[in-house]
Scaffold this motif. Structure first.
Motif, PDB file in Angstrom:
ATOM      1  N   ASN A  97      -1.673  21.507  51.302  1.00  0.00           N
ATOM      2  CA  ASN A  97      -1.713  20.384  50.350  1.00  0.00           C
ATOM      3  C   ASN A  97      -1.261  20.812  48.961  1.00  0.00           C
ATOM      4  OD1 ASN A  97      -2.685  18.238  52.041  1.00  0.00           O
ATOM      5  ND2 ASN A  97      -4.570  19.437  52.203  1.00  0.00           N
ATOM      6  N   ASN A  98      -1.006  22.130  48.792  1.00  0.00           N
ATOM      7  CA  ASN A  98      -0.419  22.613  47.532  1.00  0.00           C
ATOM      8  C   ASN A  98       0.397  23.850  47.859  1.00  0.00           C
ATOM      9  OD1 ASN A  98      -2.037  25.136  47.153  1.00  0.00           O
ATOM     10  ND2 ASN A  98      -3.694  23.630  47.325  1.00  0.00           N
ATOM     11  N   ASP A  99       1.136  24.345  46.861  1.00  0.00           N
ATOM     12  CA  ASP A  99       2.115  25.418  47.142  1.00  0.00           C
ATOM     13  C   ASP A  99       1.476  26.782  47.388  1.00  0.00           C
ATOM     14  OD1 ASP A  99       4.805  24.160  44.976  1.00  0.00           O
ATOM     15  OD2 ASP A  99       4.046  23.518  46.944  1.00  0.00           O
ATOM     16  N   THR A 100       0.142  26.900  47.239  1.00  0.00           N
ATOM     17  CA  THR A 100      -0.472  28.234  47.410  1.00  0.00           C
ATOM     18  C   THR A 100      -0.936  28.452  48.847  1.00  0.00           C
ATOM     19  OG1 THR A 100      -2.723  27.471  46.969  1.00  0.00           O
ATOM     20  CG2 THR A 100      -1.385  28.058  45.052  1.00  0.00           C
ATOM     21  N   GLU A 101      -0.812  27.456  49.695  1.00  0.00           N
ATOM     22  CA  GLU A 101      -1.301  27.611  51.082  1.00  0.00           C
ATOM     23  C   GLU A 101      -0.420  26.791  52.019  1.00  0.00           C
ATOM     24  OE1 GLU A 101      -5.145  25.583  51.273  1.00  0.00           O
ATOM     25  OE2 GLU A 101      -3.986  23.740  51.410  1.00  0.00           O
ATOM     26  N   GLY A 102      -0.533  27.092  53.305  1.00  0.00           N
ATOM     27  CA  GLY A 102       0.193  26.269  54.283  1.00  0.00           C
ATOM     28  C   GLY A 102       0.765  27.034  55.451  1.00  0.00           C
ATOM     29  N   SER A 103       1.192  28.286  55.236  1.00  0.00           N
ATOM     30  CA  SER A 103       1.750  29.026  56.373  1.00  0.00           C
ATOM     31  C   SER A 103       0.626  29.552  57.254  1.00  0.00           C
ATOM     32  CB  SER A 103       2.611  30.204  55.886  1.00  0.00           C
ATOM     33  OG  SER A 103       1.825  31.164  55.189  1.00  0.00           O
ATOM     34  N   GLU A 104       0.982  29.872  58.486  1.00  0.00           N
ATOM     35  CA  GLU A 104       0.008  30.430  59.449  1.00  0.00           C
ATOM     36  C   GLU A 104       0.016  31.957  59.352  1.00  0.00           C
ATOM     37  OE1 GLU A 104       0.576  28.132  63.333  1.00  0.00           O
ATOM     38  OE2 GLU A 104      -1.293  27.488  62.432  1.00  0.00           O
ATOM     39  N   HIS A 105       1.213  32.560  59.547  1.00  0.00           N
ATOM     40  CA  HIS A 105       1.311  33.997  59.295  1.00  0.00           C
ATOM     41  C   HIS A 105       1.274  34.231  57.789  1.00  0.00           C
ATOM     42  CE1 HIS A 105       2.774  33.719  63.450  1.00  0.00           C
ATOM     43  NE2 HIS A 105       2.214  34.915  63.563  1.00  0.00           N
ATOM     44  N   ARG A 106       0.844  35.445  57.401  1.00  0.00           N
ATOM     45  CA  ARG A 106       0.829  35.826  55.990  1.00  0.00           C
ATOM     46  C   ARG A 106       1.524  37.176  55.872  1.00  0.00           C
ATOM     47  NH1 ARG A 106      -5.229  33.611  54.133  1.00  0.00           N
ATOM     48  NH2 ARG A 106      -5.148  31.803  55.524  1.00  0.00           N
ATOM     49  N   VAL A 107       1.985  37.502  54.706  1.00  0.00           N
ATOM     50  CA  VAL A 107       2.628  38.810  54.501  1.00  0.00           C
ATOM     51  C   VAL A 107       1.848  39.538  53.408  1.00  0.00           C
ATOM     52  CG1 VAL A 107       4.745  40.033  53.866  1.00  0.00           C
ATOM     53  CG2 VAL A 107       4.879  37.890  55.163  1.00  0.00           C
ATOM     54  N   ASP A 108       1.197  40.623  53.790  1.00  0.00           N
ATOM     55  CA  ASP A 108       0.311  41.330  52.848  1.00  0.00           C
ATOM     56  C   ASP A 108      -0.645  40.353  52.167  1.00  0.00           C
ATOM     57  OD1 ASP A 108       2.960  43.652  51.869  1.00  0.00           O
ATOM     58  OD2 ASP A 108       1.507  43.725  53.515  1.00  0.00           O
ATOM     59  N   GLY A 109      -1.170  39.438  52.984  1.00  0.00           N
ATOM     60  CA  GLY A 109      -2.171  38.479  52.501  1.00  0.00           C
ATOM     61  C   GLY A 109      -1.595  37.250  51.828  1.00  0.00           C
ATOM     62  N   LYS A 110      -0.275  37.258  51.582  1.00  0.00           N
ATOM     63  CA  LYS A 110       0.330  36.105  50.882  1.00  0.00           C
ATOM     64  C   LYS A 110       0.644  34.977  51.865  1.00  0.00           C
ATOM     65  CE  LYS A 110       4.861  34.744  49.044  1.00  0.00           C
ATOM     66  NZ  LYS A 110       4.697  34.041  47.785  1.00  0.00           N
ATOM     67  N   MET A 111       0.249  33.764  51.514  1.00  0.00           N
ATOM     68  CA  MET A 111       0.594  32.567  52.289  1.00  0.00           C
ATOM     69  C   MET A 111       1.809  31.898  51.632  1.00  0.00           C
ATOM     70  SD  MET A 111      -2.455  30.044  53.424  1.00  0.00           S
ATOM     71  CE  MET A 111      -3.817  30.632  52.455  1.00  0.00           C
ATOM     72  N   TYR A 112       2.673  31.310  52.444  1.00  0.00           N
ATOM     73  CA  TYR A 112       3.755  30.479  51.927  1.00  0.00           C
ATOM     74  C   TYR A 112       3.309  29.019  52.023  1.00  0.00           C
ATOM     75  CZ  TYR A 112       6.914  34.501  51.821  1.00  0.00           C
ATOM     76  OH  TYR A 112       7.515  35.712  51.531  1.00  0.00           O
ATOM     77  N   PRO A 113       4.014  28.103  51.345  1.00  0.00           N
ATOM     78  CA  PRO A 113       3.588  26.692  51.387  1.00  0.00           C
ATOM     79  C   PRO A 113       3.742  26.027  52.753  1.00  0.00           C
ATOM     80  CG  PRO A 113       5.128  27.083  49.562  1.00  0.00           C
ATOM     81  CD  PRO A 113       5.075  28.341  50.354  1.00  0.00           C
ATOM     82  N   ALA A 114       4.553  26.615  53.629  1.00  0.00           N
ATOM     83  CA  ALA A 114       4.717  26.008  54.959  1.00  0.00           C
ATOM     84  C   ALA A 114       5.319  27.031  55.916  1.00  0.00           C
ATOM     85  CB  ALA A 114       5.619  24.774  54.882  1.00  0.00           C
ATOM     86  N   GLU A 115       5.276  26.712  57.208  1.00  0.00           N
ATOM     87  CA  GLU A 115       5.864  27.577  58.254  1.00  0.00           C
ATOM     88  C   GLU A 115       6.450  26.674  59.324  1.00  0.00           C
ATOM     89  OE1 GLU A 115       3.403  30.930  59.300  1.00  0.00           O
ATOM     90  OE2 GLU A 115       4.310  31.121  61.284  1.00  0.00           O
TER      91      GLU A 115
END
Ligand SMILES: O[B-]1(O)OCc2ccccc21
Ligand SMILES: [Zn+2]
Length: 258
Positions: A97-115
């Motif tokens: 619902n915002n640009d700080t979350e949304g992806s399922e996989h993460r890279v070094d703990g970072k989430m992308y807004p979508a996947e």
């Protein structure tokens, strides 16, 4: 339990009740920790050949929005970590619902807004359903692309332009036959993480060879907002339709890049 979803009362923490494999040792998604992955020089280039579709639907199934051609359209994936040819089945999205979350996989703990997930099934099976139930990590091959906010994605525009038409769960539209799915992919499918995992939605079957690309695709803020207008089967905004990372246990994550 109400049908599974991503709300407090039916979200990922509840799924194990209907799908005990939720607590299995080969679950997805995972956090891709660069310090723990291992370069595999034996990984071959990946080849995805997507042929034009005569009739394909774009639909809202209550937990994602999904592009689904009629079966047996001849699009296929080979190479990389795959021993055989895989047939294309569908692609769908997960977003926040915002640009700080949304992806399922993460890279070094970072989430992308979508996947974005491109789903393919092992062609030695008679169907997608058989491939899911075939046992072992080679039933499906799923390409995962992170989406980040930036320039408008012209290749995805024909799809994101259809989102307002599938706002409500259970709705679908026909996709114009000139939609070019190949154009969504980067020119070369290099630099990816690969590991054995599962569906990230019930039934959470541990049948997936995951191939997650390091380089995110870009979509515009307007395209991201289109996803956030979609309503789920509980009548709420669908954003947040991502499963949190699962334990790696004793799995190795290989990379095609150093
Ligand atoms: O769990 B997923 O969303 O990711 C991989 C996959 C494949 C088929 C259906 C649903 C999914
Ligand atoms: Zn998915």
């Amino acid at each position: 339990m109400a049908p599974w979803g991503y709300e407090k009362d039916n979200g990922p923490a509840h799924w194990h009740k209907d799908c005990p494999i939720a607590n299995g040792k080969n679950q997805s998604p995972i956090d891709l920790i660069n310090g723990e992955v291992k370069y595999d020089s034996g990984l071959k280039p990946l080849t995805a050949k997507y042929v034009p579709f005569s009739d394909a639907k774009f639909l809202n199934n209550g937990h994602s929005v999904q592009f689904q051609p009629s079966a047996g359209n001849g699009s296929e994936l080979t190479g990389g970590p795959l021993a055989v040819k895989y047939n294309f089945e569908q692609f769908h999205f997960h977003w926040g619902n915002n640009d700080t979350e949304g992806s399922e996989h993460r890279v070094d703990g970072k989430m992308y807004p979508a996947e974005l997930h491109f789903v393919h099934w092992n062609s030695t099976n008679p169907s997608f359903k058989d491939a899911v139930g075939s046992g072992g990590p080679n039933g499906l091959a799923v390409l995962g692309f992170f989406l980040k906010v930036g320039a408008e994605n012209a290749a995805l525009k024909p799809i994101t332009d259809l989102i307002p038409k599938v706002k409500d769960a259970g709705t679908s539209v026909t996709v114009p036959s000139n939609f070019d799915m190949q154009a969504i992919l980067p020119a070369t499918l290099t630099d990816y993480y690969t590991y054995d995992g599962s569906l990230t939605t019930p039934p959470l079957a541990e049948c997936v060879k995951w191939i997650v690309f390091k380089q995110p695709l870009e979509v515009s803020a307007a395209q991201m907002e289109a996803f956030r207008s979609v309503i789920n089967r509980d009548g709420k905004p669908m954003g947040g339709n991502y499963r949190p990372p699962c334990p790696l246990h004793d799995r190795a994550v290989k990379t095609s890049f150093k």
